[in-house]
Design a protein around this motif. Structure first.
Motif, mmCIF file in Angstrom:
data_model
loop_
_atom_site.group_PDB
_atom_site.id
_atom_site.type_symbol
_atom_site.label_atom_id
_atom_site.label_comp_id
_atom_site.label_asym_id
_atom_site.label_seq_id
_atom_site.Cartn_x
_atom_site.Cartn_y
_atom_site.Cartn_z
ATOM 1 N N TYR A 1 -0.888 -6.392 -5.292
ATOM 2 C CA TYR A 1 -1.435 -7.599 -4.621
ATOM 3 C C TYR A 1 -0.916 -8.782 -5.323
ATOM 4 O O TYR A 1 -1.059 -9.028 -6.553
ATOM 5 C CB TYR A 1 -2.802 -7.668 -4.564
ATOM 6 N N ARG B 1 -1.338 12.151 5.844
ATOM 7 C CA ARG B 1 -2.639 12.444 6.439
ATOM 8 C C ARG B 1 -3.726 11.909 5.471
ATOM 9 O O ARG B 1 -5.069 12.349 5.083
ATOM 10 C CB ARG B 1 -2.852 14.048 6.396
ATOM 11 N N LYS B 2 -3.558 10.511 4.592
ATOM 12 C CA LYS B 2 -4.336 10.008 3.860
ATOM 13 C C LYS B 2 -4.423 8.589 4.347
ATOM 14 O O LYS B 2 -3.754 8.000 4.861
ATOM 15 C CB LYS B 2 -4.297 10.179 2.260
ATOM 16 N N GLY B 3 -5.608 7.932 3.861
ATOM 17 C CA GLY B 3 -5.786 6.511 4.103
ATOM 18 C C GLY B 3 -4.763 5.855 3.193
ATOM 19 O O GLY B 3 -4.471 6.313 1.997
ATOM 20 N N PRO B 4 -4.314 4.668 3.249
ATOM 21 C CA PRO B 4 -3.137 3.712 2.336
ATOM 22 C C PRO B 4 -4.102 3.344 1.231
ATOM 23 O O PRO B 4 -5.524 3.065 1.140
ATOM 24 C CB PRO B 4 -3.259 2.253 3.522
ATOM 25 N N PHE C 1 0.467 -5.479 9.006
ATOM 26 C CA PHE C 1 1.319 -4.785 8.337
ATOM 27 C C PHE C 1 2.585 -4.135 9.040
ATOM 28 O O PHE C 1 2.819 -4.633 10.082
ATOM 29 C CB PHE C 1 0.639 -3.036 8.566
ATOM 30 N N GLY C 2 3.616 -3.876 7.995
ATOM 31 C CA GLY C 2 4.705 -3.605 8.523
ATOM 32 C C GLY C 2 4.824 -2.138 8.987
ATOM 33 O O GLY C 2 3.571 -1.341 8.859
ATOM 34 N N GLN C 3 5.866 -1.328 9.510
ATOM 35 C CA GLN C 3 6.158 -0.234 10.064
ATOM 36 C C GLN C 3 5.937 0.895 8.970
ATOM 37 O O GLN C 3 5.312 1.956 9.238
ATOM 38 C CB GLN C 3 7.112 -0.020 10.735
ATOM 39 N N GLN D 1 1.033 5.442 1.070
ATOM 40 C CA GLN D 1 -0.078 6.057 2.207
ATOM 41 C C GLN D 1 0.717 7.604 1.817
ATOM 42 O O GLN D 1 1.653 7.931 2.322
ATOM 43 C CB GLN D 1 -0.138 5.709 3.377
ATOM 44 N N TYR E 1 0.760 -1.139 0.048
ATOM 45 C CA TYR E 1 -0.086 0.153 0.064
ATOM 46 C C TYR E 1 0.874 1.186 0.241
ATOM 47 O O TYR E 1 1.823 1.182 0.689
ATOM 48 C CB TYR E 1 -0.814 -0.107 1.114
ATOM 49 N N LEU F 1 -4.000 0.819 -2.153
ATOM 50 C CA LEU F 1 -3.488 -0.558 -2.596
ATOM 51 C C LEU F 1 -2.710 -0.254 -3.968
ATOM 52 O O LEU F 1 -3.382 0.486 -4.731
ATOM 53 C CB LEU F 1 -4.675 -1.529 -3.000
ATOM 54 N N LEU G 1 3.928 0.743 2.609
ATOM 55 C CA LEU G 1 3.260 -0.199 3.799
ATOM 56 C C LEU G 1 3.387 -1.424 2.963
ATOM 57 O O LEU G 1 2.534 -1.926 2.160
ATOM 58 C CB LEU G 1 2.073 0.059 4.508
ATOM 59 N N LEU H 1 -5.393 -8.002 8.090
ATOM 60 C CA LEU H 1 -3.977 -7.505 7.376
ATOM 61 C C LEU H 1 -3.221 -7.264 8.587
ATOM 62 O O LEU H 1 -3.338 -6.634 9.480
ATOM 63 C CB LEU H 1 -4.195 -6.214 6.487
#
Lengths: 115, 111
Positions: A49, A41-44, A105-107, A38, A36, A46, A88, A103
């Motif tokens: 996959y 200040r936004k959502g992840p 996630f990594g850092q 990001q 993903y 995709l 991410l 899910l």
């Protein structure tokens, strides 16, 4: 130990460079692998996959999974300033015969591509 | 086609208060998952709702609860807020077990 480890960076590269982002994981039940992007200040969002081991290419992006080493990578070719974001990696296990589930996630890796 | 929407965008609360966050899934999606993202960290799974039932839960205390409505929209409730609950709360929707698509998030600040 975290289930998914990702080098947080930050990573700064010149425009046009090839970028390599990596994650390692410890849970051998993970079957589905995602990347993903990001923006601040936004959502992840995709990007890629993949299921199980192998490579998948989409334009300038290539996702690679090596299940034997528990290692996944995302390569970005000809990087652009607009690619500057946090990347991410995320993974999920196959639960109960379906692919639903959480899910992990990594850092996240902060990438800056400068002109 | 509207994607995942969340409300409100920002929220400021004080310790001990309760908060409700809302999520509308992408059209055609029936599954909603909630995540908490602390500053500088990846999202952490809170729980997932399908057919109005909590299907899976992450390592979060009972202060975190949720609900899914017949139209597939969802709420996340957090009781007895702590300073550590300050984070970006993300909602993701999917069709059953398929790929999850995220909303813009609600930024919660607890003072």
């Amino acid at each position: 130990q975290k289930e998914v480890e990702q080098d947080p960076g930050p990573l700064s590269v010149p425009e046009g460079a090839i970028v390599s982002l990596n994650c390692t994981y410890s849970n051998s039940a993970f079957q589905y692998f995602m990347w993903y992007r990001q923006y601040s200040r936004k959502g992840p969002e995709l990007l890629m996959y993949t299921y199980s081991s192998g490579n998948k290419e989409d334009g300038r992006f290539t996702a690679q999974v090596d299940k034997s080493s528990k290692y996944i990578s995302l390569f970005i070719r000809d990087s652009q300033p607009s690619d500057s974001a946090t990347y991410l990696c995320a993974m999920s296990a196959n639960a109960g015969g379906t692919s639903y589930g959480k899910l992990t996630f990594g850092q996240g890796t902060i990438l800056t591509v400068h002109p | 086609d509207a994607g995942v929407t969340q409300s409100p965008t920002h929220l400021i609360k004080t310790r001990g208060q309760q908060v409700t966050l809302r999520c509308s899934p992408k059209s055609g999606h029936d599954t909603v998952s909630w995540y908490q993202q602390a500053l500088g960290q990846g999202p952490q799974f809170i729980f997932q709702y399908y057919e109005e039932e909590e299907r899976q839960r992450g390592n979060f205390p009972d202060r975190f609860s949720g609900h899914q409505f017949p139209n597939y929209s969802s709420e996340l409730n957090v009781n007895a807020l702590l300073l550590g609950d300050s984070a970006l709360y993300l909602c993701a929707s999917s069709l059953g077990g398929d790929t999850q698509y995220f909303g813009p998030g609600t930024r919660l600040t607890v003072l």
